[in-house]
Design a protein around this motif. Structure first.
Motif, mmCIF file in Angstrom:
data_model
loop_
_atom_site.group_PDB
_atom_site.id
_atom_site.type_symbol
_atom_site.label_atom_id
_atom_site.label_comp_id
_atom_site.label_asym_id
_atom_site.label_seq_id
_atom_site.Cartn_x
_atom_site.Cartn_y
_atom_site.Cartn_z
ATOM 1 N N SER A 121 36.703 -6.176 33.536
ATOM 2 C CA SER A 121 37.581 -4.654 33.181
ATOM 3 C C SER A 121 36.793 -3.633 31.609
ATOM 4 N N ASN A 122 35.879 -4.747 31.286
ATOM 5 C CA ASN A 122 35.366 -4.366 29.815
ATOM 6 C C ASN A 122 35.692 -4.263 28.952
ATOM 7 N N VAL A 123 36.588 -5.297 28.206
ATOM 8 C CA VAL A 123 37.571 -5.169 27.710
ATOM 9 C C VAL A 123 36.593 -5.746 26.408
ATOM 10 N N HIS A 124 36.847 -4.801 25.696
ATOM 11 C CA HIS A 124 36.038 -5.905 24.190
ATOM 12 C C HIS A 124 37.123 -6.338 23.376
ATOM 13 N N ASP A 125 37.819 -6.576 23.054
ATOM 14 C CA ASP A 125 39.434 -6.988 22.257
ATOM 15 C C ASP A 125 40.467 -7.131 23.104
ATOM 16 N N LEU A 126 40.641 -8.359 23.428
ATOM 17 C CA LEU A 126 41.996 -8.957 23.155
ATOM 18 C C LEU A 126 43.280 -7.854 23.262
ATOM 19 N N SER A 127 43.400 -7.280 21.921
ATOM 20 C CA SER A 127 44.327 -6.595 21.616
ATOM 21 C C SER A 127 44.293 -4.714 21.881
ATOM 22 N N ASP A 128 42.837 -4.497 22.529
ATOM 23 C CA ASP A 128 43.127 -3.386 23.336
ATOM 24 C C ASP A 128 43.533 -3.781 24.485
ATOM 25 N N VAL A 129 44.370 -5.277 25.176
ATOM 26 C CA VAL A 129 44.453 -4.373 26.612
ATOM 27 C C VAL A 129 46.666 -4.828 26.046
ATOM 28 N N LYS A 130 46.435 -3.481 26.707
ATOM 29 C CA LYS A 130 47.871 -3.226 26.700
ATOM 30 C C LYS A 130 49.127 -4.497 27.940
ATOM 31 N N ALA A 131 48.214 -4.257 29.265
ATOM 32 C CA ALA A 131 48.985 -4.806 29.854
ATOM 33 C C ALA A 131 48.444 -5.625 31.103
ATOM 34 N N VAL A 132 48.077 -6.726 31.634
ATOM 35 C CA VAL A 132 47.873 -7.029 32.967
ATOM 36 C C VAL A 132 48.415 -7.490 33.624
ATOM 37 N N VAL A 133 48.719 -7.565 35.282
ATOM 38 C CA VAL A 133 49.453 -7.441 36.055
ATOM 39 C C VAL A 133 49.348 -8.132 36.738
ATOM 40 N N VAL A 134 49.287 -9.119 37.703
ATOM 41 C CA VAL A 134 49.327 -9.194 38.805
ATOM 42 C C VAL A 134 50.287 -9.051 40.269
ATOM 43 N N GLU A 135 49.426 -7.894 40.536
ATOM 44 C CA GLU A 135 50.054 -7.418 41.726
ATOM 45 C C GLU A 135 50.522 -7.790 42.810
ATOM 46 N N SER A 136 51.306 -7.260 43.951
ATOM 47 C CA SER A 136 51.966 -8.381 44.469
ATOM 48 C C SER A 136 50.880 -8.143 45.660
ATOM 49 N N THR A 137 49.878 -7.438 45.746
ATOM 50 C CA THR A 137 48.612 -8.454 46.849
ATOM 51 C C THR A 137 47.552 -9.386 46.109
ATOM 52 N N GLY A 138 48.113 -9.503 44.923
ATOM 53 C CA GLY A 138 47.195 -10.713 44.060
ATOM 54 C C GLY A 138 46.381 -9.768 42.711
ATOM 55 N N VAL A 139 45.853 -8.570 43.593
ATOM 56 C CA VAL A 139 45.060 -8.005 42.626
ATOM 57 C C VAL A 139 45.303 -8.060 41.224
ATOM 58 N N VAL A 140 44.565 -8.041 40.448
ATOM 59 C CA VAL A 140 45.134 -7.896 39.026
ATOM 60 C C VAL A 140 44.461 -6.679 37.625
ATOM 61 N N SER A 141 45.457 -5.905 37.800
ATOM 62 C CA SER A 141 45.392 -4.623 37.723
ATOM 63 C C SER A 141 45.153 -5.208 35.314
ATOM 64 N N VAL A 142 44.323 -4.372 35.204
ATOM 65 C CA VAL A 142 44.007 -4.243 32.797
ATOM 66 C C VAL A 142 44.326 -3.213 32.578
ATOM 67 N N VAL A 143 45.833 -2.756 32.536
ATOM 68 C CA VAL A 143 45.536 -1.499 31.512
ATOM 69 C C VAL A 143 45.540 -1.150 30.190
ATOM 70 N N GLN A 144 44.098 -0.617 29.618
ATOM 71 C CA GLN A 144 43.497 -1.412 28.162
ATOM 72 C C GLN A 144 43.450 0.324 27.593
ATOM 73 N N ASN A 145 44.293 0.174 26.106
ATOM 74 C CA ASN A 145 43.302 1.620 25.563
ATOM 75 C C ASN A 145 43.466 1.254 24.407
ATOM 76 N N THR A 146 42.341 2.010 23.693
ATOM 77 C CA THR A 146 41.906 2.028 22.145
ATOM 78 C C THR A 146 42.158 3.056 21.427
ATOM 79 N N GLU A 147 43.481 3.584 22.038
ATOM 80 C CA GLU A 147 43.782 4.898 21.108
ATOM 81 C C GLU A 147 45.130 4.435 20.672
#
Length: 178
Positions: free
Chosen positions: A125-151
């Protein structure tokens, strides 16, 4: 040669049936929005493979089985939206495994995700720093969603309203790691 022609005819006929049923019942037929959807999609693929690869499997039985799976899925869709206990029985709930740069080990354990799995997904997901990650969710299908925000903005609670956040210590090391 006869087996090859049989396989070819079955492949064309079954694929035509799948396309026709998908056109009649809508693209939602192949969505993978829940574990139930995913299971039906896998079952359709299994029927397709069984019929095409086995000379003794009837084409009409295969088409009937695929049609039955489509109808089952379409019949269950309105029930899942209207009957709470059925939705809870059929659909897995998404699980929060990381929030505001912190790994939630209890969530990781509940979702059966390893640290290595999580780090691979963050890199994808092109995360550069863990502090940029707002949430990571393992969805009901097993897909992993990464919500990041550098702002520095917070994640809308509406996005996480249906997500399970397992109670327990946040930010501790995984069992056996430290």
């Amino acid at each position: 040669m006869a087996e090859f022609l049989d396989m070819l005819v079955k492949t064309v006929a079954i694929m035509a049936a799948i396309v026709l049923l998908t056109r009649l019942l809508g693209l939602r037929s192949f969505s993978k929005m829940s574990a139930f959807d995913f299971a039906v999609t896998v079952a359709i693929g299994s029927v397709l493979a069984a019929v095409v690869s086995s000379p003794d499997k009837s084409l009409w039985t295969g088409i009937g089985a695929i049609a039955a799976l489509y109808l089952w899925k379409m019949a269950m869709a309105p029930l899942r939206t209207r009957v709470d206990w059925l939705r809870r029985l059929i659909d897995a709930r998404p699980v929060l495994v990381m929030r505001d740069g912190e790994i939630l080990w209890d969530g990781m354990m509940r979702a059966n995700v390893t640290r290595e799995d999580l780090m691979a997904k963050l890199r994808q997901s092109n995360v550069h720093d863990l502090s940029d990650v707002k949430a990571v969710v393992v969805e009901s299908t097993g897909v992993v969603s990464v919500v990041q925000n550098t702002e520095g903005r917070a994640v809308s609670e509406a996005l996480l309203a249906d997500v399970v956040e397992v109670a327990g210590p946040r930010g501790r090391e995984a069992p056996g790691r430290g």
